[in-house]
Write an enzyme that holds these catalytic residues in place. Structure first.
Site, short mmCIF file in Angstrom:
data_model
loop_
_atom_site.label_atom_id
_atom_site.label_comp_id
_atom_site.label_asym_id
_atom_site.label_seq_id
_atom_site.Cartn_x
_atom_site.Cartn_y
_atom_site.Cartn_z
N ASP A 131 0.87 -1.17 0.00
CA ASP A 131 0.00 0.00 0.00
C ASP A 131 0.91 1.23 0.00
OD1 ASP A 131 -1.52 2.15 0.66
OD2 ASP A 131 -2.36 1.28 2.51
N GLU A 133 31.60 7.59 -1.70
CA GLU A 133 32.39 7.63 -0.45
C GLU A 133 31.56 8.25 0.66
OE1 GLU A 133 36.52 9.22 -1.24
OE2 GLU A 133 35.56 9.82 -3.09
N GLU A 166 30.59 9.28 4.26
CA GLU A 166 31.22 9.44 5.57
C GLU A 166 30.14 9.45 6.65
OE1 GLU A 166 34.94 12.21 4.01
OE2 GLU A 166 33.06 13.18 4.54
N GLU A 224 38.18 9.57 9.88
CA GLU A 224 38.11 10.78 9.04
C GLU A 224 38.62 12.00 9.83
OE1 GLU A 224 37.76 12.65 6.55
OE2 GLU A 224 37.66 11.11 5.01
N GLU A 258 35.18 6.59 7.75
CA GLU A 258 34.86 6.30 6.34
C GLU A 258 35.25 4.87 6.03
OE1 GLU A 258 35.89 9.34 3.43
OE2 GLU A 258 36.43 7.81 1.95
N HIS A 306 31.05 11.81 -1.64
CA HIS A 306 31.57 12.08 -2.99
C HIS A 306 31.05 11.02 -3.94
CE1 HIS A 306 35.35 13.98 -0.92
NE2 HIS A 306 34.26 14.72 -0.80
N ARG A 354 41.30 20.53 -3.58
CA ARG A 354 40.04 19.92 -3.13
C ARG A 354 38.97 20.94 -2.78
NH1 ARG A 354 40.87 14.20 -0.93
NH2 ARG A 354 42.82 13.61 -1.90
N GLU A 359 35.08 13.37 -9.80
CA GLU A 359 34.59 13.24 -8.43
C GLU A 359 33.73 14.45 -8.09
OE1 GLU A 359 36.68 12.25 -4.19
OE2 GLU A 359 37.23 14.16 -5.11
N ARG A 377 31.94 16.48 -5.49
CA ARG A 377 32.26 16.51 -4.06
C ARG A 377 31.18 17.15 -3.18
NH1 ARG A 377 37.36 15.80 -2.78
NH2 ARG A 377 37.34 17.36 -1.13
P1 ADP Z 1 39.75 9.82 -2.49
O1 ADP Z 1 40.99 10.22 -3.24
O2 ADP Z 1 38.68 10.84 -2.57
O3 ADP Z 1 39.99 9.36 -1.08
P2 ADP Z 1 39.74 7.29 -3.90
O4 ADP Z 1 40.74 7.66 -4.92
O5 ADP Z 1 40.17 6.32 -2.87
O6 ADP Z 1 39.11 8.59 -3.24
O7 ADP Z 1 38.47 6.70 -4.70
C1 ADP Z 1 37.24 6.55 -4.11
C2 ADP Z 1 36.24 5.80 -4.95
O8 ADP Z 1 36.46 5.92 -6.36
C3 ADP Z 1 36.19 4.31 -4.66
O9 ADP Z 1 34.85 3.97 -4.38
C4 ADP Z 1 36.65 3.69 -5.99
O10 ADP Z 1 36.13 2.39 -6.19
C5 ADP Z 1 36.09 4.69 -6.96
N1 ADP Z 1 36.57 4.55 -8.35
C6 ADP Z 1 37.77 4.14 -8.81
N2 ADP Z 1 37.78 4.11 -10.16
C7 ADP Z 1 36.54 4.51 -10.58
C8 ADP Z 1 35.92 4.67 -11.86
N3 ADP Z 1 36.56 4.44 -12.99
N4 ADP Z 1 34.64 5.09 -11.87
C9 ADP Z 1 33.98 5.35 -10.75
N5 ADP Z 1 34.50 5.20 -9.52
C10 ADP Z 1 35.78 4.79 -9.43
MG MG Z 2 36.85 11.54 -2.36
MG MG Z 3 36.55 11.22 3.02
#
Ligand code: ADP
Ligand code: MG
Ligand code: MG
Length: 441
Positions: free
Chosen positions: A51, A130, A132, A187, A194, A243, A314, A331, A333
């Site tokens: 429902d 990612e 947190e 973190e 994380e 992220h 960043r 990424e 963010r």
């Molecule tokens: P940070 O530098 O922000 O700490 P990381 O470099 O460790 O992050 O990457 C975080 C995430 O990116 C992980 O979940 C990883 O699996 C993912 N990741 C890596 N390669 C790819 C990709 N080609 N496409 C999407 N996500 C990816």
């Molecule tokens: Mg990140």
């Molecule tokens: Mg982090």
């Protein structure tokens, strides 16, 4: 990939007793209905009815019957339930009685957007998330106190990091559930943690985020802790983000990668990025969907406030992390873990696709710390700001035709209505801050 027959076999082999038919409401809260395993065939034949009238963002009372269509690929056994009640879960799409997908179902909205990836000639949109979170101490009744579990900092070890045991057990449980855990760490903020898990196709990462949040909360309980994903639980220290790392693949090749392109990115990646920046304000409404989200999006705490991109620094909205080849990714963010993952990902993808289709070239990257630039310097570099409040973001979403069309006006209207209620409730609520600020005025 797992199909319905595999699920039947797994249920028998593992002696599963109960099945949770799991789905997400319009705001991204996980919901489920439990059935005895004897009804597994009904479940696999999409016969389980719910429902929808009491589910946020779903249907009005007069027309509320809906059916759950489970996705066998999301089969997971909950390791925290005792074997005598062994319980599995599948995440479901929500359909109407006539068999069509329900237009307000977040998972179906993401699926629909993912169809466009295929139409453009690509095969896979990947997301690595990612999320947190904070661990707070629980009181004797298991309710959260305002005390975090430690005062550790980024990458700290025991005895500063008092979340280690809980985090490791959570990683064990996630691994048992089929997550590919890549790393876990304390973190930057006190009590903040994380756990990273490997990227996957966007739909399954969204499912994984939902299972992840459930698991983090559930295992924290066993350690006398309460986990929270609220973006800014404590004034004056870093908040929790989520992220989203994004990449497009074709025939196993990452088409965002081009060693000869700007910063090693292909034109497709730069267009996708251009689209994401162009629609950034509307994306914010669904990537940062709570009043509290906007208390994280302020300068000084590693959260973005400006619409720009870079490789090394960043501070901007989008960063291109160091890895290339298969690892080439954008990424985003801004998002936080209160986002409905299906909707936030659908919005980001719709923006990226608009960028590709209309060749919206990304502006030049900004490698300086944007917080240290003057307003004039930012203006000269065409750097705009993210919306400063939920209210502004909701207006930006409603004014963005591309994102509204991708999410569907049914969803956007319901979402706007629910968020307006939240904004009104906050507006009429007197806070501690006001007492301190105005009591003696
Ligand atoms: P940070 O530098 O922000 O700490 P990381 O470099 O460790 O992050 O990457 C975080 C995430 O990116 C992980 O979940 C990883 O699996 C993912 N990741 C890596 N390669 C790819 C990709 N080609 N496409 C999407 N996500 C990816
Ligand atoms: Mg990140
Ligand atoms: Mg982090």
């Amino acid at each position: 990939m797992i199909n319905a027959d595999d699920v039947r076999k797994l249920a028998k082999e593992e002696n599963v007793r109960y099945l949770r038919m799991t789905f997400s409401d319009g705001l991204g809260a996980l919901k489920n209905i439990e059935i005895p395993i004897a009804l597994l065939d009904d479940a696999l034949n999409n016969k389980i009815k719910i429902d929808g009238s009491s589910i946020k963002g779903f249907l009005p009372i007069e027309d509320a019957d809906m059916y759950l269509y489970p996705d066998p690929n999301t089969w997971k056994i909950y390791p925290w339930v005792a074997d005598k009640n062994k319980t599995a879960s599948m995440i479901c799409d929500v359909h109407n009685t006539d068999g069509t997908p329900f237009i307000g179902d977040p998972r179906s909205i993401l699926r629909r957007e993912l169809d466009n990836v295929k139409k453009l000639g690509f095969d896979t949109f990947n997301i690595g998330a990612e999320p947190e979170y904070f661990l707070f101490k629980a009181d004797e009744n298991g309710n959260p106190t305002m005390k975090v579990n430690d005062d550790g900092f980024y990458f700290d070890l025991e005895p500063k990091d008092l979340g280690e045991a809980c985090r490791r057990e959570t990683s064990n449980v996630l691994t048992q559930m089929g997550f590919q855990v890549e790393a876990d760490h304390h973190e930057a903020a006190a009590g903040q943690h994380e756990i990273d898990f490997k990227y996957d196709k966007a739909l399954y990462t969204a499912d994984n985020i939902q299972y992840f949040k459930l698991t983090i909360r559930r295992i924290a309980q066993d350690f006398g802790l309460c986990a929270t994903f609220m973006p800014k639980p404590i004034t004056g220290i870093n908040g929790s983000g989520m992220h989203l790392n994004m990449s497009l693949f074709k025939d196993g090749t990452n088409i965002f990668d081009d060693p000869d392109g700007l910063k090693g990115l292909s034109d497709t990646a730069l267009y996708f990025l251009g689209g994401v920046l162009h629609h950034a304000k509307a994306i914010t409404a669904v990537a940062n969907p709570t009043i509290n989200s906007f208390k994280r999006l302020v300068p000084g705490y590693e959260a973005p406030t400006y619409v720009a991109w870079s490789t090394s620094n960043r501070t901007p909205l989008v960063r291109v992390p160091a890895g290339r080849g298969k690892l080439t990714r954008l990424e985003l963010r801004s998002g936080d873990p209160t986002a409905n993952p299906y909707i936030a990902i659908a919005a980001a993808l719709a923006a990226g696709i608009d960028g590709i289709q209309n060749k919206i070239m990304a502006p030049a990257p900004v490698e300086r710390n944007i917080y240290k630039m003057t307003a004039d310097e930012r203006k000269a570099a065409n750097i705009t700001e993210l919306p400063a409040s939920l209210s502004e973001a909701i207006d930006d979403l409603n004014n963005d035709e591309v994102i509204t069309k991708a999410l569907g006006s049914y969803f956007v209207d319901k979402f706007t209505e629910l968020k307006q209620q939240e904004i009104d409730a906050y507006r009429t609520n007197v806070t501690d801050w006001e007492h301190k600020e105005y009591f003696d005025d």
